[in-house]
Design an enzyme around this catalytic site. Sequence first.
Site, PDB file in Angstrom:
ATOM      1  N   HIS A   1      -2.531 -26.113   2.800  1.00 49.83           N
ATOM      2  CA  HIS A   1      -1.137 -26.378   3.179  1.00 49.83           C
ATOM      3  C   HIS A   1      -0.940 -27.774   3.759  1.00 49.83           C
ATOM      4  O   HIS A   1       0.160 -28.294   3.780  1.00 49.83           O
ATOM      5  CB  HIS A   1      -0.582 -25.274   4.086  1.00 49.83           C
ATOM      6  CG  HIS A   1      -0.986 -25.385   5.525  1.00 49.83           C
ATOM      7  ND1 HIS A   1      -2.179 -24.923   5.991  1.00 49.83           N
ATOM      8  CD2 HIS A   1      -0.349 -25.914   6.590  1.00 49.83           C
ATOM      9  CE1 HIS A   1      -2.257 -25.151   7.294  1.00 49.83           C
ATOM     10  NE2 HIS A   1      -1.151 -25.760   7.690  1.00 49.83           N
TER      11      HIS A   1
ATOM     12  N   HIS B   1      -8.638 -29.103   5.536  1.00 48.37           N
ATOM     13  CA  HIS B   1      -7.500 -29.996   5.790  1.00 48.37           C
ATOM     14  C   HIS B   1      -7.888 -31.448   6.089  1.00 48.37           C
ATOM     15  O   HIS B   1      -7.340 -32.374   5.514  1.00 48.37           O
ATOM     16  CB  HIS B   1      -6.669 -29.476   6.962  1.00 48.37           C
ATOM     17  CG  HIS B   1      -6.276 -28.037   6.853  1.00 48.37           C
ATOM     18  ND1 HIS B   1      -5.886 -27.463   5.672  1.00 48.37           N
ATOM     19  CD2 HIS B   1      -6.209 -27.048   7.778  1.00 48.37           C
ATOM     20  CE1 HIS B   1      -5.575 -26.187   5.881  1.00 48.37           C
ATOM     21  NE2 HIS B   1      -5.774 -25.908   7.148  1.00 48.37           N
TER      22      HIS B   1
ATOM     23  N   GLU C   1      -4.720 -28.865  18.742  1.00 52.79           N
ATOM     24  CA  GLU C   1      -3.815 -27.706  18.848  1.00 52.79           C
ATOM     25  C   GLU C   1      -3.842 -27.199  20.277  1.00 52.79           C
ATOM     26  O   GLU C   1      -4.878 -27.259  20.932  1.00 52.79           O
ATOM     27  CB  GLU C   1      -4.283 -26.591  17.914  1.00 52.79           C
ATOM     28  CG  GLU C   1      -4.269 -26.986  16.457  1.00 52.79           C
ATOM     29  CD  GLU C   1      -4.620 -25.798  15.570  1.00 52.79           C
ATOM     30  OE1 GLU C   1      -3.699 -25.067  15.201  1.00 52.79           O
ATOM     31  OE2 GLU C   1      -5.813 -25.602  15.281  1.00 52.79           O
TER      32      GLU C   1
ATOM     33  N   ARG D   1       0.815  -1.227   0.000  1.00 59.31           N
ATOM     34  CA  ARG D   1       0.000   0.000   0.000  1.00 59.31           C
ATOM     35  C   ARG D   1       0.838   1.261   0.000  1.00 59.31           C
ATOM     36  O   ARG D   1       1.913   1.288   0.579  1.00 59.31           O
ATOM     37  CB  ARG D   1      -0.857   0.027   1.247  1.00 59.31           C
ATOM     38  CG  ARG D   1      -2.053  -0.809   1.090  1.00 59.31           C
ATOM     39  CD  ARG D   1      -2.834  -0.759   2.358  1.00 59.31           C
ATOM     40  NE  ARG D   1      -3.907  -1.716   2.206  1.00 59.31           N
ATOM     41  CZ  ARG D   1      -5.124  -1.519   2.641  1.00 59.31           C
ATOM     42  NH1 ARG D   1      -5.402  -0.426   3.299  1.00 59.31           N
ATOM     43  NH2 ARG D   1      -6.049  -2.413   2.461  1.00 59.31           N
TER      44      ARG D   1
HETATM   45  C1  BG6 Z   1      -4.965 -23.187   9.389  1.00 62.47           C
HETATM   46  C2  BG6 Z   1      -6.093 -22.809  10.307  1.00 62.47           C
HETATM   47  O1  BG6 Z   1      -5.452 -23.433   8.106  1.00 62.47           O
HETATM   48  O2  BG6 Z   1      -4.320 -24.350   9.896  1.00 62.47           O
HETATM   49  C3  BG6 Z   1      -5.566 -22.557  11.703  1.00 62.47           C
HETATM   50  O3  BG6 Z   1      -6.751 -21.648   9.814  1.00 62.47           O
HETATM   51  C4  BG6 Z   1      -4.781 -23.750  12.201  1.00 62.47           C
HETATM   52  O4  BG6 Z   1      -6.627 -22.260  12.598  1.00 62.47           O
HETATM   53  C5  BG6 Z   1      -3.747 -24.185  11.169  1.00 62.47           C
HETATM   54  O5  BG6 Z   1      -4.153 -23.392  13.410  1.00 62.47           O
HETATM   55  C6  BG6 Z   1      -3.107 -25.500  11.580  1.00 62.47           C
HETATM   56  O6  BG6 Z   1      -2.050 -25.808  10.721  1.00 62.47           O
HETATM   57  P1  BG6 Z   1      -0.790 -26.641  11.231  1.00 62.47           P
HETATM   58  O7  BG6 Z   1       0.050 -26.805  10.019  1.00 62.47           O
HETATM   59  O8  BG6 Z   1      -0.160 -25.822  12.305  1.00 62.47           O
HETATM   60  O9  BG6 Z   1      -1.352 -27.943  11.769  1.00 62.47           O
END
Ligand code: BG6
Length: 489
Positions: free
Chosen positions: A180, A242, A218, A46
């Site tokens: 991811h 995921h 987590e 920006r």
């Molecule tokens: C993300 C979520 O896509 O994945 C997060 O939005 C989550 O809330 C994260 O903490 C977990 O990814 P990883 O790779 O740390 O297990």
Amino acid sequence: TQPEPCNIVIFGAGGDLSKRKLLPALARMQRWNLIAPESRIIGILREGTWNLDTWKAYVRQSLEEFRSDNVNDEESWGHISQMLELTIGDLGEAEMYQRLRQTLKSANGKTNVLFYLAIPPDWYEATVSNLHAEGLLDESDGFRRIVIEKPFGNDLNSARELNRRIGEYAGESQIYRIDHYLGKEGVQNLMVFRFANTVFEPLWNRNYIDHVQISVSESLGVEYRAGYYEKAGALVDMIQSHLIQVMTLVAMESPISLEGNAVRDEKVKILKSVRPIPVERVNEFAVRAQYAGGTRDGKRILAYRDEEGVDPSSTIDTFAAVKLYIDNWRWQDVPFLLRTGKRLPERVSEITIRFKQPPKNLFSVTQQHLPQNELIFRLHPEEGMIYLLNAKLPGLNDKLRELALDAPYAVSGADSPEAYETLLHDVLLGQSALFSRADEVEESWRIVAPIMEAWKERRGLHFYEANTWDIPGMEELMEDCVGCWRDLS
Ligand code: BG6
């Protein structure tokens, strides 16, 4: 393989994802020669404080803070620094795209461009439309690829609409929807494990497998993301993307090749076979809970409802578990149990394949109940595989014990890539197998839609004490099987 030189354009270059993940991933890729030296990293920033010097200082700081290998010497910085350029302006401003066109130069006679949309989802469509209007998606002098982060839509209809609109400006082969989890080594290893070995695949079906558990716990809470999380919750944030993606890799048939569409065709078949959950029976198939306060190492942990930015009467799920069935020959009536939650005691991710009991227990005098064999793919903390079997307890007795064949995944001396490195490298090479196709995303939304619908009601929310494993309501998802959830502690 070193991909062709490319202009890597990051929209949202000054944001969190860029700082924590993308820039460190690009720096490590440079170190491993996975980016051609003529490539450029162009930040879209920006108007205001940004110029080339502040952008460079920002990147340098990001690498110092977040680069996982901590290689931050002058030589390595020099390589990255000479790749950095920027374009100033707003996403909605047509002139910014004109300026970007000036910044994009050909390298070795080709102008390859990767556009990474690390921006709020509300901006996806407008940005792609602006790129198109400026002719920046035209592939006559090189490839143009767009990487889109999750969340892709916020329900089935919005995802369909977004696919349709973006599809007006860019071909499906130009779009890379990132998840991811598919870039994690342990997740990719699933495919290798299944299809590069002969031992387990013949057992990989309803005749031998009792059920499958996919768990991600987590320890962190909602952090600074309440604004997003209040609209998403664990089901949408983790399961829709995921965990369902991981499930497709566990369940799919062998693809005809590893080519992007061959793999995705098989994944989509699984998603389409997932039995729809009737809205009025959601409580038989899904459990939701929210963390209440608790303590950790003597310190108080706030309840979710007390976190900054959270509605004090929020019914958002910070824990969700669902039971899915895949109606096909291989998996008929085998439950796939997916669970995830925040503020649990540890960060653990694993996939458990639990096999059936042997047909007769010959050892019933000393061992009333034979533990079922389990194959566990651990993604976190350490990646690895564990095979749990029954064996004899050594000594003059006829007792049994559980034997764990535990194989860490890492090879000593090898530096495993981070998920974003694998995925960015694949985009640069034009390999799409690890990215979600439009129909995959839509099918995943279809699967969770009845649960989302039922959870609009306030009833049926459980609470769990932060930093404990005890989630009320979770056991009931596993009929006839109290204590069957794998202990993650
Ligand atoms: C993300 C979520 O896509 O994945 C997060 O939005 C989550 O809330 C994260 O903490 C977990 O990814 P990883 O790779 O740390 O297990």
